[in-house]
Design a protein around this motif. Structure first.
Motif, PDB file in Angstrom:
ATOM      1  N   CYS A   1       0.863  -1.173   0.000  1.00 37.91           N
ATOM      2  CA  CYS A   1       0.000   0.000   0.000  1.00 37.91           C
ATOM      3  C   CYS A   1       0.898   1.220   0.000  1.00 37.91           C
ATOM      4  N   ASN A   2       0.778   2.025  -1.064  1.00 45.33           N
ATOM      5  CA  ASN A   2       1.642   3.201  -1.221  1.00 45.33           C
ATOM      6  C   ASN A   2       3.131   2.833  -1.101  1.00 45.33           C
ATOM      7  N   LYS A   3       3.520   1.783  -1.807  1.00 48.31           N
ATOM      8  CA  LYS A   3       4.903   1.319  -1.927  1.00 48.31           C
ATOM      9  C   LYS A   3       5.438   0.639  -0.661  1.00 48.31           C
ATOM     10  N   VAL A   4       4.602   0.477   0.366  1.00 47.82           N
ATOM     11  CA  VAL A   4       5.037  -0.167   1.603  1.00 47.82           C
ATOM     12  C   VAL A   4       4.465  -1.577   1.665  1.00 47.82           C
ATOM     13  N   GLU A   5       5.343  -2.574   1.794  1.00 45.01           N
ATOM     14  CA  GLU A   5       4.881  -3.946   1.920  1.00 45.01           C
ATOM     15  C   GLU A   5       4.334  -4.148   3.336  1.00 45.01           C
ATOM     16  N   PHE A   6       3.071  -4.570   3.428  1.00 45.22           N
ATOM     17  CA  PHE A   6       2.492  -4.723   4.759  1.00 45.22           C
ATOM     18  C   PHE A   6       2.222  -6.176   5.132  1.00 45.22           C
ATOM     19  N   ILE A   7       2.197  -7.099   4.135  1.00 41.31           N
ATOM     20  CA  ILE A   7       2.011  -8.507   4.434  1.00 41.31           C
ATOM     21  C   ILE A   7       2.587  -9.342   3.308  1.00 41.31           C
ATOM     22  N   ARG A   8       3.057 -10.552   3.659  1.00 45.52           N
ATOM     23  CA  ARG A   8       3.669 -11.440   2.661  1.00 45.52           C
ATOM     24  C   ARG A   8       3.366 -12.892   3.009  1.00 45.52           C
ATOM     25  N   PHE A   9       3.206 -13.693   1.934  1.00 48.05           N
ATOM     26  CA  PHE A   9       3.193 -15.137   2.098  1.00 48.05           C
ATOM     27  C   PHE A   9       4.445 -15.681   1.427  1.00 48.05           C
ATOM     28  N   ASP A  10       5.177 -16.515   2.163  1.00 47.62           N
ATOM     29  CA  ASP A  10       6.427 -17.089   1.656  1.00 47.62           C
ATOM     30  C   ASP A  10       6.344 -18.596   1.823  1.00 47.62           C
ATOM     31  N   SER A  11       6.486 -19.339   0.713  1.00 49.61           N
ATOM     32  CA  SER A  11       6.354 -20.801   0.787  1.00 49.61           C
ATOM     33  C   SER A  11       7.456 -21.429   1.632  1.00 49.61           C
ATOM     34  N   SER A  12       8.613 -20.786   1.714  1.00 40.49           N
ATOM     35  CA  SER A  12       9.692 -21.342   2.536  1.00 40.49           C
ATOM     36  C   SER A  12       9.381 -21.211   4.022  1.00 40.49           C
ATOM     37  N   VAL A  13       8.546 -20.218   4.380  1.00 39.40           N
ATOM     38  CA  VAL A  13       8.110 -20.041   5.763  1.00 39.40           C
ATOM     39  C   VAL A  13       6.837 -20.843   6.017  1.00 39.40           C
ATOM     40  N   GLY A  14       5.974 -20.902   5.002  1.00 33.76           N
ATOM     41  CA  GLY A  14       4.753 -21.684   5.089  1.00 33.76           C
ATOM     42  C   GLY A  14       3.585 -20.978   5.728  1.00 33.76           C
ATOM     43  N   LYS A  15       3.689 -19.648   5.863  1.00 31.57           N
ATOM     44  CA  LYS A  15       2.581 -18.900   6.454  1.00 31.57           C
ATOM     45  C   LYS A  15       2.692 -17.428   6.060  1.00 31.57           C
ATOM     46  N   PHE A  16       1.678 -16.629   6.462  1.00 31.09           N
ATOM     47  CA  PHE A  16       1.667 -15.192   6.207  1.00 31.09           C
ATOM     48  C   PHE A  16       2.462 -14.479   7.302  1.00 31.09           C
ATOM     49  N   VAL A  17       3.178 -13.423   6.878  1.00 29.52           N
ATOM     50  CA  VAL A  17       3.961 -12.619   7.821  1.00 29.52           C
ATOM     51  C   VAL A  17       3.594 -11.153   7.623  1.00 29.52           C
TER      52      VAL A  17
ATOM     53  N   GLY B   1      -7.947 -23.360   5.156  1.00 24.41           N
ATOM     54  CA  GLY B   1      -8.247 -23.458   3.730  1.00 24.41           C
ATOM     55  C   GLY B   1      -7.474 -22.432   2.919  1.00 24.41           C
ATOM     56  N   GLN B   2      -7.440 -21.180   3.408  1.00 23.41           N
ATOM     57  CA  GLN B   2      -6.686 -20.105   2.744  1.00 23.41           C
ATOM     58  C   GLN B   2      -5.196 -20.424   2.748  1.00 23.41           C
ATOM     59  N   LEU B   3      -4.701 -20.923   3.864  1.00 20.89           N
ATOM     60  CA  LEU B   3      -3.280 -21.240   3.987  1.00 20.89           C
ATOM     61  C   LEU B   3      -2.884 -22.359   3.022  1.00 20.89           C
ATOM     62  N   ALA B   4      -3.746 -23.377   2.932  1.00 19.24           N
ATOM     63  CA  ALA B   4      -3.455 -24.499   2.027  1.00 19.24           C
ATOM     64  C   ALA B   4      -3.474 -24.051   0.573  1.00 19.24           C
ATOM     65  N   ALA B   5      -4.363 -23.138   0.240  1.00 18.89           N
ATOM     66  CA  ALA B   5      -4.465 -22.641  -1.134  1.00 18.89           C
ATOM     67  C   ALA B   5      -3.188 -21.913  -1.543  1.00 18.89           C
ATOM     68  N   TYR B   6      -2.626 -21.110  -0.624  1.00 18.35           N
ATOM     69  CA  TYR B   6      -1.394 -20.385  -0.952  1.00 18.35           C
ATOM     70  C   TYR B   6      -0.184 -21.310  -0.981  1.00 18.35           C
ATOM     71  N   LYS B   7      -0.174 -22.324  -0.125  1.00 20.71           N
ATOM     72  CA  LYS B   7       0.933 -23.286  -0.160  1.00 20.71           C
ATOM     73  C   LYS B   7       0.939 -24.037  -1.493  1.00 20.71           C
ATOM     74  N   ALA B   8      -0.238 -24.263  -2.058  1.00 20.62           N
ATOM     75  CA  ALA B   8      -0.349 -24.987  -3.323  1.00 20.62           C
ATOM     76  C   ALA B   8       0.147 -24.165  -4.512  1.00 20.62           C
ATOM     77  N   GLN B   9       0.271 -22.838  -4.337  1.00 23.77           N
ATOM     78  CA  GLN B   9       0.703 -21.975  -5.438  1.00 23.77           C
ATOM     79  C   GLN B   9       2.130 -22.284  -5.897  1.00 23.77           C
ATOM     80  N   LYS B  10       2.947 -22.801  -4.991  1.00 24.11           N
ATOM     81  CA  LYS B  10       4.313 -23.170  -5.393  1.00 24.11           C
ATOM     82  C   LYS B  10       4.275 -24.203  -6.507  1.00 24.11           C
ATOM     83  N   GLU B  11       3.363 -25.136  -6.388  1.00 21.66           N
ATOM     84  CA  GLU B  11       3.237 -26.187  -7.389  1.00 21.66           C
ATOM     85  C   GLU B  11       2.477 -25.704  -8.616  1.00 21.66           C
ATOM     86  N   THR B  12       1.301 -25.092  -8.401  1.00 22.47           N
ATOM     87  CA  THR B  12       0.434 -24.733  -9.527  1.00 22.47           C
ATOM     88  C   THR B  12       0.952 -23.531 -10.305  1.00 22.47           C
ATOM     89  N   TYR B  13       1.552 -22.550  -9.603  1.00 21.91           N
ATOM     90  CA  TYR B  13       1.999 -21.326 -10.286  1.00 21.91           C
ATOM     91  C   TYR B  13       3.471 -21.405 -10.691  1.00 21.91           C
TER      92      TYR B  13
END
Length: 255
Positions: free
Chosen positions: A47-63, A81-93
């Motif tokens: 938001c306005n060039k400031v990163e406020f949240i991230r999902f990282d597959s190496s961490v396995g959760k939102f930070v 369910g949301q967490l599993a969907a983002y973890k699956a992005q490593k494979e699908t995306y």
């Protein structure tokens, strides 16, 4: 992940004019091979060039990185369910697309040796009557050094070169021009230095094989070379004849 890595990113931007705020999120795959263990999926929200949240597959959760981000991370991490969907992005995306990226893009990143062509042309306007052009094609990366040697000595004057020009297929070309006044018996070379080469690539100019030279000029060179060889043969024959005559000559002593 290895310290040296490759990263391809797909950027999605959504704008909101109300209040002048800008919001966007960034999806990226960080990898140094096509192996699953070497692939990392990262999605960041700004938001306005400031990163406020991230999902990282190496961490396995939102930070979260801001107060708002931390609150959203806590909420999202509780949603399995949301967490599993983002973890699956490593494979699908990532894994799905990296094979395409690797073959179509990254294969071009290997160091590719240049092709060198040396030819002559008539200068349009110059105080020198001759010009040589050293054309270098199909090299990658773009950084390259081209220089000229004349009888083993580097030439620094009357030399002009173009910028490295992209061919549109990930390779580059460049051209260097040497304006000069020909000297009999001289040797002129174009020297190319590039990351793909273990040692500088030196190409000598052979005027007799230059396709850009008019046939009449090549004929003159051929006739001149033939005359030179014939002259050497006749000189050698005369020398041999003289030696034989000298051996057969009888010296008569005089009183």
């Amino acid at each position: 992940m290895a310290s040296s890595f490759l990263c391809l990113s797909l950027l999605f931007i959504s704008l909101s004019t109300a209040g002048g705020f800008m919001y966007y999120d960034l999806n990226r795959c960080v990898f140094n091979s096509t192996e699953v263990k070497d692939i990392e999926y990262v999605r960041s929200w700004y938001c306005n060039k400031v990163e406020f949240i991230r999902f990282d597959s190496s961490v396995g959760k939102f930070v979260g990185y801001t107060e708002l981000g931390v609150k959203n991370a806590e909420r999202l991490n509780k949603d399995q369910g949301q967490l599993a969907a983002y973890k699956a992005q490593k494979e699908t995306y990532c894994t799905h697309n990296i094979g395409i990226w690797y073959s179509n893009i990254l294969s071009k990143s290997a160091k590719t040796s240049p092709t060198v062509k040396l030819h002559s042309m008539t200068p349009v306007s110059s105080h020198h009557p001759a010009m040589l052009v050293c054309s270098i094609y199909d090299f990658y990366p773009s950084e390259i050094k081209v220089s000229w040697l004349r009888d083993g000595q580097e030439v620094t004057s009357d030399v002009t070169s173009t910028e490295e020009m992209a061919d549109g297929d990930w390779y580059y070309q460049t051209h260097s021009h040497l304006e000069y006044t020909p000297r009999s018996g001289e040797k002129i070379s174009c020297v190319v230095e590039h990351a793909s080469l273990k040692e500088p690539l030196k190409t000598d100019w052979d005027p007799s094989s230059d396709p850009s030279m008019p046939e009449s000029e090549r004929n003159k060179l051929a006739i001149g070379a033939s005359g030179l060889i014939l002259g050497l043969i006749l000189s050698l024959a005369g020398f041999i004849y003289y030696k034989r005559k000298a051996r057969g000559r009888i010296l008569v002593p005089t009183n």
